[in-house]
Design a protein around this motif. Structure first.
Motif, PDB file in Angstrom:
ATOM      1  N   TYR A 181      14.541 -27.218  38.003  1.00 45.30           N
ATOM      2  CA  TYR A 181      14.603 -27.777  38.972  1.00 45.30           C
ATOM      3  C   TYR A 181      15.659 -28.766  38.961  1.00 45.30           C
ATOM      4  O   TYR A 181      15.397 -30.027  37.905  1.00 45.30           O
ATOM      5  CB  TYR A 181      14.453 -28.078  40.022  1.00 45.30           C
ATOM      6  CG  TYR A 181      12.779 -28.940  40.307  1.00 45.30           C
ATOM      7  CD1 TYR A 181      12.908 -30.184  39.399  1.00 45.30           C
ATOM      8  CD2 TYR A 181      11.480 -28.228  39.921  1.00 45.30           C
ATOM      9  CE1 TYR A 181      11.408 -31.092  39.231  1.00 45.30           C
ATOM     10  CE2 TYR A 181      10.241 -28.199  39.544  1.00 45.30           C
ATOM     11  CZ  TYR A 181      10.210 -29.602  39.562  1.00 45.30           C
ATOM     12  OH  TYR A 181       9.134 -30.564  39.347  1.00 45.30           O
ATOM     13  N   ARG A 235      13.181 -21.874  50.842  1.00 47.10           N
ATOM     14  CA  ARG A 235      13.372 -22.276  49.707  1.00 47.10           C
ATOM     15  C   ARG A 235      14.744 -23.487  49.326  1.00 47.10           C
ATOM     16  O   ARG A 235      15.028 -24.191  50.505  1.00 47.10           O
ATOM     17  CB  ARG A 235      14.276 -21.102  49.108  1.00 47.10           C
ATOM     18  CG  ARG A 235      14.810 -20.989  48.335  1.00 47.10           C
ATOM     19  CD  ARG A 235      15.789 -20.166  47.689  1.00 47.10           C
ATOM     20  NE  ARG A 235      17.348 -20.415  47.932  1.00 47.10           N
ATOM     21  CZ  ARG A 235      18.040 -19.149  48.209  1.00 47.10           C
ATOM     22  NH1 ARG A 235      18.074 -18.391  49.030  1.00 47.10           N
ATOM     23  NH2 ARG A 235      19.052 -19.987  48.584  1.00 47.10           N
ATOM     24  N   ASN A 253      16.806 -24.824  46.932  1.00 45.09           N
ATOM     25  CA  ASN A 253      17.603 -24.762  45.980  1.00 45.09           C
ATOM     26  C   ASN A 253      17.345 -26.014  45.152  1.00 45.09           C
ATOM     27  O   ASN A 253      16.373 -27.001  44.994  1.00 45.09           O
ATOM     28  CB  ASN A 253      18.912 -25.786  46.458  1.00 45.09           C
ATOM     29  CG  ASN A 253      19.775 -24.356  47.269  1.00 45.09           C
ATOM     30  OD1 ASN A 253      18.510 -23.049  47.661  1.00 45.09           O
ATOM     31  ND2 ASN A 253      20.430 -24.530  48.071  1.00 45.09           N
ATOM     32  N   PHE A 254      17.024 -25.329  43.266  1.00 43.71           N
ATOM     33  CA  PHE A 254      16.745 -25.357  42.256  1.00 43.71           C
ATOM     34  C   PHE A 254      17.826 -26.539  42.308  1.00 43.71           C
ATOM     35  O   PHE A 254      17.226 -27.882  41.166  1.00 43.71           O
ATOM     36  CB  PHE A 254      16.269 -24.672  41.036  1.00 43.71           C
ATOM     37  CG  PHE A 254      17.863 -23.891  41.193  1.00 43.71           C
ATOM     38  CD1 PHE A 254      18.388 -24.381  39.802  1.00 43.71           C
ATOM     39  CD2 PHE A 254      17.912 -22.393  41.226  1.00 43.71           C
ATOM     40  CE1 PHE A 254      19.360 -23.771  39.393  1.00 43.71           C
ATOM     41  CE2 PHE A 254      19.408 -22.089  41.039  1.00 43.71           C
ATOM     42  CZ  PHE A 254      19.820 -22.651  39.686  1.00 43.71           C
ATOM     43  N   TYR A 266      13.913 -19.384  55.439  1.00 41.71           N
ATOM     44  CA  TYR A 266      13.470 -18.365  55.265  1.00 41.71           C
ATOM     45  C   TYR A 266      12.578 -17.784  56.659  1.00 41.71           C
ATOM     46  O   TYR A 266      11.707 -18.618  57.074  1.00 41.71           O
ATOM     47  CB  TYR A 266      12.665 -18.472  54.517  1.00 41.71           C
ATOM     48  CG  TYR A 266      12.504 -18.249  53.091  1.00 41.71           C
ATOM     49  CD1 TYR A 266      14.359 -18.610  52.658  1.00 41.71           C
ATOM     50  CD2 TYR A 266      12.203 -17.073  51.443  1.00 41.71           C
ATOM     51  CE1 TYR A 266      14.986 -17.611  51.651  1.00 41.71           C
ATOM     52  CE2 TYR A 266      12.742 -17.184  50.335  1.00 41.71           C
ATOM     53  CZ  TYR A 266      14.247 -17.566  50.489  1.00 41.71           C
ATOM     54  OH  TYR A 266      14.984 -17.251  49.147  1.00 41.71           O
ATOM     55  N   HIS A 291       3.314 -10.470  52.763  1.00 39.53           N
ATOM     56  CA  HIS A 291       3.749 -11.002  51.056  1.00 39.53           C
ATOM     57  C   HIS A 291       3.088  -9.657  50.688  1.00 39.53           C
ATOM     58  O   HIS A 291       2.418  -9.466  50.649  1.00 39.53           O
ATOM     59  CB  HIS A 291       2.628 -12.169  51.271  1.00 39.53           C
ATOM     60  CG  HIS A 291       3.130 -13.361  51.351  1.00 39.53           C
ATOM     61  ND1 HIS A 291       2.220 -14.578  51.342  1.00 39.53           N
ATOM     62  CD2 HIS A 291       4.133 -13.499  52.429  1.00 39.53           C
ATOM     63  CE1 HIS A 291       3.348 -15.514  52.218  1.00 39.53           C
ATOM     64  NE2 HIS A 291       4.296 -14.926  52.477  1.00 39.53           N
ATOM     65  N   TYR A 343       8.644 -10.288  48.925  1.00 41.43           N
ATOM     66  CA  TYR A 343       8.411  -9.516  51.098  1.00 41.43           C
ATOM     67  C   TYR A 343       9.214  -8.803  51.467  1.00 41.43           C
ATOM     68  O   TYR A 343       9.685  -7.613  50.791  1.00 41.43           O
ATOM     69  CB  TYR A 343       9.622 -10.658  51.426  1.00 41.43           C
ATOM     70  CG  TYR A 343       9.042 -12.371  51.542  1.00 41.43           C
ATOM     71  CD1 TYR A 343       8.058 -12.945  51.578  1.00 41.43           C
ATOM     72  CD2 TYR A 343      10.004 -13.342  50.299  1.00 41.43           C
ATOM     73  CE1 TYR A 343       8.137 -14.177  51.339  1.00 41.43           C
ATOM     74  CE2 TYR A 343       9.624 -14.646  50.109  1.00 41.43           C
ATOM     75  CZ  TYR A 343       8.624 -15.206  50.252  1.00 41.43           C
ATOM     76  OH  TYR A 343       8.521 -16.489  50.276  1.00 41.43           O
ATOM     77  N   HIS A 362      10.193 -24.977  50.239  1.00 35.96           N
ATOM     78  CA  HIS A 362       8.689 -24.762  48.454  1.00 35.96           C
ATOM     79  C   HIS A 362      10.040 -24.906  47.282  1.00 35.96           C
ATOM     80  O   HIS A 362      10.868 -23.510  47.637  1.00 35.96           O
ATOM     81  CB  HIS A 362       8.408 -23.990  47.867  1.00 35.96           C
ATOM     82  CG  HIS A 362       7.816 -23.002  47.500  1.00 35.96           C
ATOM     83  ND1 HIS A 362       8.291 -21.695  45.983  1.00 35.96           N
ATOM     84  CD2 HIS A 362       6.474 -23.830  46.765  1.00 35.96           C
ATOM     85  CE1 HIS A 362       8.010 -22.146  45.292  1.00 35.96           C
ATOM     86  NE2 HIS A 362       6.675 -22.497  45.575  1.00 35.96           N
ATOM     87  N   GLU A 391      12.386 -23.076  44.636  1.00 40.81           N
ATOM     88  CA  GLU A 391      11.786 -22.186  43.932  1.00 40.81           C
ATOM     89  C   GLU A 391      12.472 -22.304  42.431  1.00 40.81           C
ATOM     90  O   GLU A 391      14.294 -22.592  41.693  1.00 40.81           O
ATOM     91  CB  GLU A 391      13.503 -21.335  44.535  1.00 40.81           C
ATOM     92  CG  GLU A 391      13.156 -19.947  43.798  1.00 40.81           C
ATOM     93  CD  GLU A 391      14.087 -19.519  43.992  1.00 40.81           C
ATOM     94  OE1 GLU A 391      15.841 -18.926  44.200  1.00 40.81           O
ATOM     95  OE2 GLU A 391      14.070 -17.957  45.612  1.00 40.81           O
ATOM     96  N   ARG A 392      11.924 -22.148  41.123  1.00 37.29           N
ATOM     97  CA  ARG A 392      12.011 -23.331  40.246  1.00 37.29           C
ATOM     98  C   ARG A 392      13.204 -21.994  39.192  1.00 37.29           C
ATOM     99  O   ARG A 392      13.312 -20.506  39.470  1.00 37.29           O
ATOM    100  CB  ARG A 392      11.202 -23.535  38.923  1.00 37.29           C
ATOM    101  CG  ARG A 392      10.706 -23.973  39.353  1.00 37.29           C
ATOM    102  CD  ARG A 392       9.045 -24.246  38.651  1.00 37.29           C
ATOM    103  NE  ARG A 392       7.920 -24.959  38.854  1.00 37.29           N
ATOM    104  CZ  ARG A 392       7.993 -26.166  37.913  1.00 37.29           C
ATOM    105  NH1 ARG A 392       8.654 -26.570  37.753  1.00 37.29           N
ATOM    106  NH2 ARG A 392       6.964 -26.643  37.982  1.00 37.29           N
ATOM    107  N   LYS A 443       9.953 -21.045  34.587  1.00 32.14           N
ATOM    108  CA  LYS A 443       9.141 -21.648  34.861  1.00 32.14           C
ATOM    109  C   LYS A 443       8.072 -22.453  34.130  1.00 32.14           C
ATOM    110  O   LYS A 443       8.633 -22.499  33.244  1.00 32.14           O
ATOM    111  CB  LYS A 443       7.572 -20.476  35.304  1.00 32.14           C
ATOM    112  CG  LYS A 443       8.130 -20.035  36.512  1.00 32.14           C
ATOM    113  CD  LYS A 443       6.895 -18.825  37.813  1.00 32.14           C
ATOM    114  CE  LYS A 443       7.658 -18.054  39.104  1.00 32.14           C
ATOM    115  NZ  LYS A 443       7.226 -18.826  39.633  1.00 32.14           N
TER     116      LYS A 443
END
Length: 550
Positions: free
Chosen positions: A78, A239, A241-242, A250, A255, A265, A339, A341-342, A345
């Motif tokens: 990110y 979300r 953005n990376f 969202y 889940h 989702y 959160h 979003e990578r 990872k």
């Protein structure tokens, strides 16, 4: 006197003219400067034209800045270059349902301890997460922040982070900030369990460190847990953005997961939508990984499976365990967490081996007669798959001790959208013994299967059901999705097709032939070409037989 006034007016006009000329020259010079700067930017261009980081962001950066930003992106997944330049207390947009803004919550809520899990996270990202938690959680509710480092190698996550934590403690003398450092990388499940063990608050919120909490994030979750200590809750994740780190709202959703135990989702149950209030909590088959629960209850129900390795599967295991052992899972829309979003990872370049191993572990403990569906999803034989899933005896003892319901109850009552795949007869690559070639789904998008040398991978995966449906190229995990079936389009067409199974005229195994029940024609390979024609006795075989083919 008149002459003096005339001279003064003339002087004023001349001064005004000089000032106007000077102003025009200044504007002209400024415009020239801007044009030169823009020209230099255009001359610089994109140093990394194919990088996802610079697809929408970074057009004004110099070449050196682009190189610095790209190096950080390669390391973290990110935009750390941008993160380092944003305020630690940056405001977040209001993304909650308007009805949430009108809700009130009890004053006597339980205390919360926030666990932040990280591995080689960017320092500014961790700082911003901590700042948001402290600023947006009522002091009487936030008892502690526990930071779990899963053996990071970044030097600035030692001394520099220590200094920041010390400054936060000085600013917030009533707040406990604890540090847990692993001496070897243990994976997400173990790290989350480490954080739980260090916690002392009534409720534990186990979060990633690449988050920012919205205001009023804690109160809705704590209210649900106060009403029922056996409910495990999740906020809704917006979300981040990376690339540009903007927050994208969202909507709330359940889940869920597929048979490979990859997360996804999904809509809530039809009954939820009949209430016509998207601010209400909704029941969910699982959690994505971020979870908030009564600390003691989470321990009573078995915490997390610390035998999981690296990443993935522990959240699905928790969801199945909580539901079948007497609890429930809820997504709480009035609680929002942003959160990141990578793009990639930090654990491994390919997480599939760890996911597959962990999924088999979940299946062995919790899925009873449906455990082989995980093998199917990963294209593994039912027996002797050669993957060491570790010792599961303790997890089986927890299931027995808690007197948990069978997995069929979970499918019927909690996750009826998951297709049980209980009428599959065979799966794997389908080979023509005469031509020594396999059925392949062919070009995608497209509806024309082909024959190809056998390599027994995704595009050649075939699944045969008692209904006569022959799926090619994969099988969907959910009842609401249609699969693609091998189809005989009729007498005027010799080319087989791949179409939604609800519309297909299916081919059936008859002996070793693949024959259509209606047209009486067979699937055969002639000079390397896959055709539907009058049967000549060509024989087919499929890799794995589950039940006897009739």
């Amino acid at each position: 006197m008149q002459r003096i006034l005339e001279e003064e007016r003339n002087t004023q006009r001349k001064v005004a003219e000089v000032l106007q000329q000077a102003l025009q020259v200044g504007v002209g010079l400024e415009k020239q400067h801007e044009e030169k700067v823009q020209a230099r930017r255009e001359d610089v261009g994109k140093v990394f034209p194919d990088s996802p980081l610079f697809k929408e962001w970074g057009g004004s950066l110099s070449e050196d800045e682009q190189r610095e930003a790209q190096a950080l992106f390669d390391k973290y997944g990110y935009n750390v270059f941008l993160s380092d330049r944003l305020p630690l207390n940056r405001p977040l947009p209001e993304t909650r349902d308007p009805r949430c803004l009108k809700r009130t919550y009890p004053k006597d809520l339980p205390t919360v301890g926030v666990v932040l899990i990280y591995l080689n996270e960017a320092l500014s990202i961790i700082k911003r997460a901590m700042r948001s938690i402290i600023d947006r959680t009522p002091k009487n509710l936030l008892k502690e922040i526990i930071m779990v480092d899963d053996n990071s190698s970044n030097e600035n996550l030692k001394g520099d982070l220590d200094m920041y934590v010390k400054s936060l403690q000085e600013e917030n003398p009533g707040l406990r900030i604890a540090r847990v450092r692993h001496t070897e990388q243990r994976g997400l499940a173990y790290a989350r369990a480490s954080g739980w063990r260090a916690a002392t608050a009534d409720v534990v919120a186990i979060l990633d460190a690449h988050i920012e909490v919205h205001k009023m994030w804690a109160e809705p979750l704590l209210t649900q847990i106060k009403g029922d200590r056996t409910v495990v809750t999740s906020p809704v994740f917006d979300r981040v953005n990376f690339d540009d780190l903007k927050v994208i709202p969202y909507l709330s959703a359940a889940h869920a997961f597929d048979w490979a135990l990859w997360c996804m989702y999904e809509g809530f149950s039809p009954d939820y939508y009949k209430l016509n209030d998207s601010s209400l909590p909704g029941k969910s088959p699982s959690v994505m990984g971020i979870l908030v629960a009564d600390r003691k209850y989470l321990g009573e129900v078995g915490l997390l499976d610390e035998g999981m390795k690296v990443y993935g599967g522990e959240n699905v295991e928790l969801g199945i365990r909580v539901w079948t052992c007497g609890g429930s899972i809820e997504v709480v829309p009035c609680s929002k967490i942003a959160h990141i979003e990578r793009f990639h990872k930090p654990y491994l370049p390919d997480l599939s081996p760890a996911m597959r191993r962990n999924a088999l572990r979940v299946a062995e403990v919790w899925m009873d007669e449906y455990k082989h569906n995980v093998n199917l999803a990963w294209n593994l034989p039912f027996e002797n798959h050669g993957i060491d899933i570790g010792d599961v005896s303790e997890r089986k003892k927890i299931r027995e001790k808690l007197n948990c319901k069978p997995f069929k109850w979970y499918l019927d009552n909690v996750y009826p959208k998951l297709d049980p795949w209980d009428n599959l007869l065979a799966y794997g690559g389908m080979k023509n013994l005469d031509a020594d070639l396999c059925i392949d789904q062919g070009p995608v998008p497209g509806h024309t299967p082909i024959s190809f040398h056998c390599y027994y991978y995704g595009p050649q995966m075939v699944y045969y059901r008692t209904t006569g449906e022959l799926y090619v190229g994969g099988i969907k995990s959910h009842k609401y999705n249609d699969n693609r079936c091998l189809t005989d389009a009729g007498q005027k067409n010799t080319e087989p097709g791949l179409y939604n199974c609800k519309e297909a005229i299916n081919l059936l195994f008859q002996g070793k032939e693949l024959k259509n029940r209606q047209t009486k024609r067979c699937l055969e390979i002639i000079k390397g070409v896959l055709l539907i024609q009058e049967c000549t006795g060509q024989r087919w075989t499929i890799q794995n037989i589950i039940k006897e083919l009739k």
